[in-house]
Design a protein around this motif. Structure first.
Motif, PDB file in Angstrom:
ATOM      1  N   SER A 191       2.307  13.581   4.372  1.00 34.60           N
ATOM      2  CA  SER A 191       1.387  12.641   3.719  1.00 34.60           C
ATOM      3  C   SER A 191       0.632  13.299   2.573  1.00 34.60           C
ATOM      4  O   SER A 191       0.098  12.603   1.700  1.00 34.60           O
ATOM      5  CB  SER A 191       0.393  12.073   4.746  1.00 34.60           C
ATOM      6  N   SER A 197      -1.171  15.522  -3.054  1.00 30.89           N
ATOM      7  CA  SER A 197      -1.904  14.280  -3.328  1.00 30.89           C
ATOM      8  C   SER A 197      -2.606  13.820  -2.062  1.00 30.89           C
ATOM      9  O   SER A 197      -2.098  14.013  -0.951  1.00 30.89           O
ATOM     10  CB  SER A 197      -0.944  13.187  -3.821  1.00 30.89           C
ATOM     11  N   LEU A 198      -3.762  13.221  -2.234  1.00 30.22           N
ATOM     12  CA  LEU A 198      -4.518  12.698  -1.096  1.00 30.22           C
ATOM     13  C   LEU A 198      -4.097  11.261  -0.801  1.00 30.22           C
ATOM     14  O   LEU A 198      -3.911  10.467  -1.726  1.00 30.22           O
ATOM     15  CB  LEU A 198      -6.020  12.730  -1.384  1.00 30.22           C
ATOM     16  N   PRO A 199      -3.934  10.908   0.459  1.00 29.51           N
ATOM     17  CA  PRO A 199      -3.663   9.503   0.805  1.00 29.51           C
ATOM     18  C   PRO A 199      -4.821   8.618   0.347  1.00 29.51           C
ATOM     19  O   PRO A 199      -5.970   9.073   0.231  1.00 29.51           O
ATOM     20  CB  PRO A 199      -3.554   9.533   2.339  1.00 29.51           C
ATOM     21  N   HIS A 200      -4.521   7.352   0.096  1.00 28.61           N
ATOM     22  CA  HIS A 200      -5.545   6.426  -0.382  1.00 28.61           C
ATOM     23  C   HIS A 200      -6.255   5.789   0.815  1.00 28.61           C
ATOM     24  O   HIS A 200      -5.660   5.040   1.587  1.00 28.61           O
ATOM     25  CB  HIS A 200      -4.909   5.334  -1.239  1.00 28.61           C
ATOM     26  N   PHE A 201      -7.548   6.096   0.957  1.00 23.55           N
ATOM     27  CA  PHE A 201      -8.349   5.533   2.041  1.00 23.55           C
ATOM     28  C   PHE A 201      -9.099   4.305   1.536  1.00 23.55           C
ATOM     29  O   PHE A 201      -9.508   4.240   0.378  1.00 23.55           O
ATOM     30  CB  PHE A 201      -9.360   6.563   2.562  1.00 23.55           C
ATOM     31  N   GLN A 202      -9.286   3.323   2.422  1.00 18.78           N
ATOM     32  CA  GLN A 202     -10.136   2.178   2.090  1.00 18.78           C
ATOM     33  C   GLN A 202     -10.736   1.607   3.376  1.00 18.78           C
ATOM     34  O   GLN A 202     -10.154   1.732   4.457  1.00 18.78           O
ATOM     35  CB  GLN A 202      -9.362   1.106   1.328  1.00 18.78           C
ATOM     36  N   ILE A 247      -0.824   7.145   3.492  1.00 21.34           N
ATOM     37  CA  ILE A 247      -1.881   6.937   4.485  1.00 21.34           C
ATOM     38  C   ILE A 247      -1.279   6.569   5.840  1.00 21.34           C
ATOM     39  O   ILE A 247      -1.798   6.942   6.894  1.00 21.34           O
ATOM     40  CB  ILE A 247      -2.878   5.839   4.008  1.00 21.34           C
ATOM     41  N   ILE A 263       0.845  -1.192   0.000  1.00 22.31           N
ATOM     42  CA  ILE A 263       0.000   0.000   0.000  1.00 22.31           C
ATOM     43  C   ILE A 263       0.883   1.246   0.000  1.00 22.31           C
ATOM     44  O   ILE A 263       2.058   1.195   0.353  1.00 22.31           O
ATOM     45  CB  ILE A 263      -0.963   0.038   1.209  1.00 22.31           C
ATOM     46  N   ASN A 264       0.289   2.371  -0.384  1.00 22.13           N
ATOM     47  CA  ASN A 264       1.017   3.632  -0.415  1.00 22.13           C
ATOM     48  C   ASN A 264       1.314   4.108   1.008  1.00 22.13           C
ATOM     49  O   ASN A 264       0.402   4.146   1.839  1.00 22.13           O
ATOM     50  CB  ASN A 264       0.192   4.684  -1.160  1.00 22.13           C
ATOM     51  N   GLY A 322      -7.826   2.362   6.430  1.00 25.29           N
ATOM     52  CA  GLY A 322      -6.956   1.749   5.432  1.00 25.29           C
ATOM     53  C   GLY A 322      -5.482   1.746   5.755  1.00 25.29           C
ATOM     54  O   GLY A 322      -4.655   1.372   4.919  1.00 25.29           O
ATOM     55  N   SER A 323      -5.114   2.148   6.977  1.00 23.98           N
ATOM     56  CA  SER A 323      -3.703   2.185   7.358  1.00 23.98           C
ATOM     57  C   SER A 323      -3.337   0.971   8.195  1.00 23.98           C
ATOM     58  O   SER A 323      -4.174   0.092   8.457  1.00 23.98           O
ATOM     59  CB  SER A 323      -3.401   3.477   8.128  1.00 23.98           C
TER      60      SER A 323
END
Length: 417
Positions: A315, A212-217, A45, A41-42, A279-280
């Protein structure tokens, strides 16, 4: 002359606070971003939630426990199994449930208190357990630096020795404000050396978009996936107690009593639960930052909060995050060499400060068994969770201490014990 100590609740001028905060962020960065890389993952986040988790930790512990929360390594093995079988969202579900159960454990500790720690972790066991936190990480520092490769790259060795050398010399020779930022100076010197020998790739910095926005899931839940990860609670609880004990030793305050173990364990697990929800990866108090405090004598939560805010900013700022990620392994390894050693020494300091009497057989046996268990490479598996190193040594030490306590209460110990 003794080093000027900046205590937990002291305020630091902004012009000093900024480099001190950067120093803390750099100290945790290498290890913390490794976990998201392993999970695929990136790391943005993770930087975001590490910063938020640290600020929450400071708030929940009433600003009395200086600690930086970074990515937890304890979850790697079971989480990788869950990711391979179910997918990353189901690992997130395991993180959430484990964090929630940790919060419940904190409420239980609040009710029963912490006197049991003095029984199951007397100084003769506590000292080696704390020492093992640093000692078992020593090979990780060498590996990160590239010193355990079959063929050691001379460039890696040069950068490692420059970084470590500046950190060591700086810790004992720098004066005034420079004496509290030897880690930051060593990282800068190591990074410049790495640039000169050509082991830094700056292309990701040039290519990164500014914002850039962190990738949430969101997490998903499966009973089997959760049960694979839940036993890690035993590991992270042992680690947390060890970290709080060594931090208490470093700053000269008993954090298990004030703000209380229940508060710090709750804050740690609440941060992990919140991280899993967005998502972290789970968070934990970081040995690297404990080492920074031990070397510099700066314990101010203001400085650690500043590091957390910088992590949050990184971030969202692409080039800044990429620049920090470009710090090569030999630099991180060189710093970690010293920081992990300081943690190990703090464990030995517990034995000295508490005047552990090794003429007593019980103390001699406790310390011996804990050290050998932690360094032997022995392990015990509980499902997908493996207990080894400091965690296994801590459990063995607690069981052995409890046995000695019960034998003493039954008047079965001999006079020399």
């Amino acid at each position: 002359m003794a080093k000027r100590i900046i205590q937990v609740d002291e305020k630091v001028p902004l012009k000093q606070s900024i480099p001190l905060s950067i120093q803390h962020m750099f100290a945790m960065f290498g290890a913390s971003v490794l976990v998201p890389f392993l999970f695929g993952i990136n790391p943005a986040i993770v930087l975001l939630m590490n910063g938020i988790g640290t600020l929450l930790f400071i708030f929940i512990t009433k600003g009395k426990a200086p600690a930086y929360l970074g990515s937890s390594f304890a979850f790697i093995a079971p989480a990788n199994i869950v990711i391979a079988k179910f997918g990353y969202p189901y690992a997130l579900g395991g993180f959430v449930v484990t964090g929630f159960c940790g919060c419940l454990l904190a409420l239980l500790i609040k009710k029963i208190g912490t006197k049991w720690i003095d029984i199951v972790l007397p100084s003769a066991a506590m000292g080696p357990v704390v020492a093992l936190i640093g000692l078992e990480l020593s090979s990780s520092a060498a590996s990160t630096a590239g010193l355990l490769d079959k063929t050691v790259d001379p460039r890696n060795a040069l950068v490692f020795f420059v970084t470590l050398g500046v950190a060591v010399i700086g810790s004992v020779c720098f004066r005034k404000f420079l004496s509290v930022i030897p880690i930051l100076i060593a990282i800068i010197c190591g990074y410049v050396t790495a640039l000169c020998v050509g082991i830094v790739d700056l292309s990701p910095v040039m290519q990164a978009s500014f914002f850039s926005l962190p990738h949430f899931q969101a997490p998903k839940f499966d009973f089997n996936a959760v049960m694979m990860i839940l036993p890690v609670l035993l590991v992270i609880t042992s680690e947390h107690i060890g970290h709080q004990i060594v931090t208490s030793e470093v700053i000269g305050r008993d954090l298990l009593k004030d703000p209380g173990l229940h508060r710090s364990i709750f804050a740690d697990n609440f941060s992990s639960m919140l991280s899993g929800l967005v998502g972290s990866v789970p968070t934990t108090t970081y040995g690297e930052n404990i080492g920074v405090m031990a070397i510099t004598g700066v314990y101010s939560v203001q400085v650690i909060a500043g590091a957390a805010i910088l992590s949050i900013i990184c971030s969202f700022i692409g080039p800044l995050s990429a620049l920090i990620q470009s710090i090569p392994g030999p630099v991180i390894g060189g710093i970690s060499f010293l920081l992990y050693g300081m943690i190990g020494t703090s464990g030995l300091r517990i034995l000295v400060d508490n005047h552990v009497d090794y003429a007593k057989s019980s103390n001699l046996v406790l310390t011996s068994v804990v050290f050998v268990t932690g360094l032997s490479g022995a392990s015990i598996s509980i499902g997908a969770t493996v207990l080894s190193g400091m965690v296994l040594a801590c459990i063995v030490g607690m069981l052995l201490s409890l046995l000695f306590y019960l034998l003493d209460r039954a008047h079965l110990l001999n006079p020399d014990a």
